[in-house]
Design a protein around this motif. Structure first.
Motif, short mmCIF file in Angstrom:
data_model
loop_
_atom_site.label_atom_id
_atom_site.label_comp_id
_atom_site.label_asym_id
_atom_site.label_seq_id
_atom_site.Cartn_x
_atom_site.Cartn_y
_atom_site.Cartn_z
N GLY A 79 0.70 -1.24 0.00
CA GLY A 79 0.00 0.00 0.00
C GLY A 79 0.74 1.30 0.00
O GLY A 79 0.18 2.27 -0.45
N LYS A 80 1.92 1.42 0.48
CA LYS A 80 2.54 2.72 0.66
C LYS A 80 2.72 3.44 -0.67
O LYS A 80 3.33 2.93 -1.59
CB LYS A 80 3.87 2.58 1.37
CG LYS A 80 3.75 2.16 2.81
CD LYS A 80 5.10 2.17 3.48
CE LYS A 80 4.99 1.76 4.91
NZ LYS A 80 6.30 1.73 5.56
N THR A 139 -1.88 6.96 -4.73
CA THR A 139 -2.36 6.89 -3.36
C THR A 139 -2.06 5.49 -2.81
O THR A 139 -1.41 4.70 -3.48
CB THR A 139 -3.88 7.17 -3.28
OG1 THR A 139 -4.57 6.23 -4.10
CG2 THR A 139 -4.21 8.58 -3.75
N THR A 140 -2.53 5.21 -1.65
CA THR A 140 -2.25 3.91 -1.02
C THR A 140 -2.78 2.78 -1.88
O THR A 140 -3.98 2.58 -2.00
CB THR A 140 -2.89 3.85 0.38
OG1 THR A 140 -2.40 4.93 1.13
CG2 THR A 140 -2.56 2.54 1.07
N GLY A 141 -1.87 2.06 -2.53
CA GLY A 141 -2.22 0.89 -3.32
C GLY A 141 -2.86 1.17 -4.67
O GLY A 141 -3.24 0.24 -5.37
N VAL A 142 -2.97 2.46 -5.08
CA VAL A 142 -3.68 2.79 -6.33
C VAL A 142 -2.88 3.82 -7.14
O VAL A 142 -2.32 4.76 -6.59
CB VAL A 142 -5.08 3.36 -6.02
CG1 VAL A 142 -5.81 3.76 -7.29
CG2 VAL A 142 -5.91 2.35 -5.24
N VAL A 143 -2.87 3.62 -8.47
CA VAL A 143 -2.25 4.55 -9.41
C VAL A 143 -3.33 4.97 -10.39
O VAL A 143 -4.03 4.13 -10.96
CB VAL A 143 -1.08 3.87 -10.17
CG1 VAL A 143 -0.48 4.81 -11.19
CG2 VAL A 143 -0.04 3.35 -9.20
N ARG A 156 -4.57 -0.99 -9.51
CA ARG A 156 -4.34 -1.39 -8.12
C ARG A 156 -3.07 -2.24 -8.05
O ARG A 156 -2.84 -3.08 -8.91
CB ARG A 156 -5.53 -2.18 -7.58
CG ARG A 156 -6.69 -1.27 -7.26
CD ARG A 156 -8.00 -2.01 -7.05
NE ARG A 156 -9.14 -1.13 -7.12
CZ ARG A 156 -9.63 -0.57 -8.21
NH1 ARG A 156 -9.06 -0.79 -9.36
NH2 ARG A 156 -10.66 0.22 -8.17
N PHE A 157 -2.28 -2.01 -7.02
CA PHE A 157 -1.04 -2.73 -6.83
C PHE A 157 -1.32 -4.05 -6.14
O PHE A 157 -1.99 -4.11 -5.12
CB PHE A 157 -0.06 -1.90 -6.00
CG PHE A 157 1.22 -2.62 -5.68
CD1 PHE A 157 2.07 -3.04 -6.70
CD2 PHE A 157 1.59 -2.88 -4.38
CE1 PHE A 157 3.25 -3.70 -6.42
CE2 PHE A 157 2.77 -3.54 -4.09
CZ PHE A 157 3.59 -3.94 -5.11
N ASP A 158 -0.80 -5.15 -6.73
CA ASP A 158 -0.94 -6.49 -6.16
C ASP A 158 0.47 -7.02 -5.86
O ASP A 158 1.17 -7.46 -6.76
CB ASP A 158 -1.66 -7.41 -7.15
CG ASP A 158 -1.85 -8.82 -6.61
OD1 ASP A 158 -1.44 -9.10 -5.47
OD2 ASP A 158 -2.41 -9.66 -7.34
#
Length: 181
Positions: A79-80, A139-143, A156-158
């Protein structure tokens, strides 16, 4: 506390009688402990049961202590915003596959830092070839950014997917997947 004869047999099998097999464990029973001895914890069987309970508890606590840091690392990696920014900027070029029923294509994306912003430079490889630049929001976990033809690309980051760590969608029901080139 009430203990059945099965409990006493189980305790006998766990080593109270120190027997080598089932038949001798059944025959090695000494006198039956009284309920008062179980309640007081003064019998050998009661002490053994307490010891087994303490050992089981210690094993459970050790497992929790071993698993907690691993879970914390996975959650932190998921998430960061600063970590995601570093990952995007640290990769020279990203390969983007985008699809929807009846349509698909490929783009290459380069993320660049400009002052206090991040910019996505997109080149659509699938004809018609188009290039564009848009600001990126991390943002936290999202582009989030806009594509050349499709707006509102949200990825979303996985952290568990090493091949395609960023997946998401955009307007027009397109699904996007990014991987390092």
């Amino acid at each position: 506390m009430r203990f059945s004869m099965r409990t006493v047999n189980f305790v006998a099998l766990l080593g109270v009688c120190r027997s080598a097999n089932w038949a001798s464990a059944r025959s090695c029973r000494r006198r039956r402990p009284s309920l008062q001895e179980f309640a007081d914890g003064s019998s050998r069987e009661s002490q053994l049961m307490r010891s087994l309970g303490l050992r089981f508890g210690a094993v459970c606590i050790a497992l929790l202590l071993a698993v907690a840091p691993v879970l914390a690392q996975v959650q932190a990696a998921a998430g960061k915003a600063e970590d995601i920014k570093a990952m995007l900027l640290g990769t020279a070029t990203w390969h983007a596959d985008w699809t929807r029923p009846g349509d698909s294509g490929v783009s290459e994306i380069v993320f660049e830092a400009r002052d206090d912003k991040v910019v996505a430079k997109l080149v659509r490889i699938t004809p018609p070839t188009i290039s564009c630049e848009h600001d990126v929001t991390i943002t936290t976990g999202v582009v989030k950014f806009d594509g050349c033809l499709r707006q509102n690309v949200t990825l979303r980051f996985d952290p568990n997917d090493r091949e395609y760590p960023f997946k998401g969608n955009s307007e027009g029901n397109f699904e996007w997947k990014l991987k390092r080139k």
